[in-house]
Design a protein around this motif. Structure first.
Motif, mmCIF file in Angstrom:
data_model
loop_
_atom_site.group_PDB
_atom_site.id
_atom_site.type_symbol
_atom_site.label_atom_id
_atom_site.label_comp_id
_atom_site.label_asym_id
_atom_site.label_seq_id
_atom_site.Cartn_x
_atom_site.Cartn_y
_atom_site.Cartn_z
ATOM 1 N N ARG A 1 -100.404 19.258 49.716
ATOM 2 C CA ARG A 1 -100.976 18.808 48.443
ATOM 3 C C ARG A 1 -100.016 17.916 47.672
ATOM 4 N N ASN A 2 -98.730 18.214 47.783
ATOM 5 C CA ASN A 2 -97.736 17.482 47.007
ATOM 6 C C ASN A 2 -96.990 16.430 47.825
ATOM 7 N N ASP A 3 -97.449 16.229 49.085
ATOM 8 C CA ASP A 3 -96.884 15.198 49.948
ATOM 9 C C ASP A 3 -95.360 15.314 50.069
ATOM 10 N N VAL A 4 -94.909 16.540 50.377
ATOM 11 C CA VAL A 4 -93.487 16.780 50.596
ATOM 12 C C VAL A 4 -93.297 17.358 51.995
ATOM 13 N N GLN A 5 -92.100 17.204 52.516
ATOM 14 C CA GLN A 5 -91.772 17.724 53.836
ATOM 15 C C GLN A 5 -90.828 18.911 53.687
ATOM 16 N N PRO A 6 -91.263 20.114 54.029
ATOM 17 C CA PRO A 6 -90.365 21.275 53.911
ATOM 18 C C PRO A 6 -89.089 21.084 54.738
ATOM 19 N N ARG A 7 -87.966 21.529 54.194
ATOM 20 C CA ARG A 7 -86.684 21.425 54.887
ATOM 21 C C ARG A 7 -86.433 22.612 55.804
ATOM 22 N N ILE A 8 -87.224 23.672 55.620
ATOM 23 C CA ILE A 8 -87.117 24.881 56.436
ATOM 24 C C ILE A 8 -88.507 25.192 56.965
ATOM 25 N N ASP A 9 -88.594 25.617 58.219
ATOM 26 C CA ASP A 9 -89.872 25.973 58.821
ATOM 27 C C ASP A 9 -90.638 26.922 57.905
ATOM 28 N N ALA A 10 -91.917 26.620 57.665
ATOM 29 C CA ALA A 10 -92.715 27.389 56.708
ATOM 30 C C ALA A 10 -92.857 28.854 57.106
ATOM 31 N N ASP A 11 -92.961 29.130 58.399
ATOM 32 C CA ASP A 11 -93.096 30.518 58.840
ATOM 33 C C ASP A 11 -91.803 31.299 58.588
ATOM 34 N N LEU A 12 -90.651 30.656 58.835
ATOM 35 C CA LEU A 12 -89.375 31.305 58.566
ATOM 36 C C LEU A 12 -89.195 31.493 57.060
#
Length: 206
Positions: A136-147
């Protein structure tokens, strides 16, 4: 409809008896007969609904998760970005309302299976939300979302158990949420007293 009401009453009575007895004696020491006697339910009726005490404990945990999800749904919709603290506040309020059930689950009774079920469900929910927020916010997580979800849920479960085990809230819920929100936004390094990105060092260095 009358049958549905009777079924719900029976299951609530059995679930309530299970929770009471787990807190009194521990899950391992319980028998189905102990539960049915406390609930004032016939043994045959118990087996019409559940395979055994493990099945009943799993149902109690699923019901707790369903109630939590229902309470979180409106507050999760309040912010597209997140980090409002509202979901955590609602979780603490739910623990206050269902303290004994949380105690039974979060203590790891039943060989830890209900606790694992609770953590797995919360982690899956959190991971979906983290991924949706990133999109929604067009960002790339720096850490895997599941972790990230597992880490977040592990921290929240520790707080929820601490909260559940107190007969009275150790601090006001709003204050606890404010501190947890600071931790989420600024990190453990800052929370431990060291200078963070927005807190200058005592000597003025960056």
């Amino acid at each position: 409809m009358a049958e549905d009401r009777r079924t719900r009453r029976t299951r609530r009575a059995l679930g309530g008896a299970l929770v009471e007895l787990v807190l009194e004696r521990g899950f391992g020491a319980l028998t189905v007969e102990d539960i049915t006697e406390r609930a004032d339910v016939a043994r045959a009726t118990f087996y019409a609904h559940f395979k055994g005490k493990d099945d009943l404990f799993a149902r109690v945990t699923r019901d707790l998760l369903d109630e939590l999800a229902q309470r979180l749904e409106p507050v999760m919709a309040d912010s597209a970005v997140g980090f409002t603290g509202k979901p955590v506040l609602e979780m603490l309020r739910h623990v206050t309302d269902e303290r004994d059930t949380y105690r039974a689950v979060l203590r790891g009774e039943g060989d830890g299976k209900p606790l694992q079920m609770f953590m797995d469900a919360c982690s899956a929910y959190a991971a979906r939300e983290f991924k949706a927020r990133a999109e929604r916010n067009d960002v790339q997580p720096r850490i895997d979302a599941d972790l990230l979800a597992r880490v977040w849920v592990g921290e929240q479960v520790a707080v929820l158990r601490w909260w559940a085990e107190q007969d009275a809230p150790p601090v006001p819920a709003e204050e606890a949420v404010r501190m947890l929100l600071d931790l989420a936004l600024r990190g453990r390094y800052w929370a431990s007293g060291f200078p963070g990105p927005d807190v200058p060092a005592p000597d003025g260095s960056a």
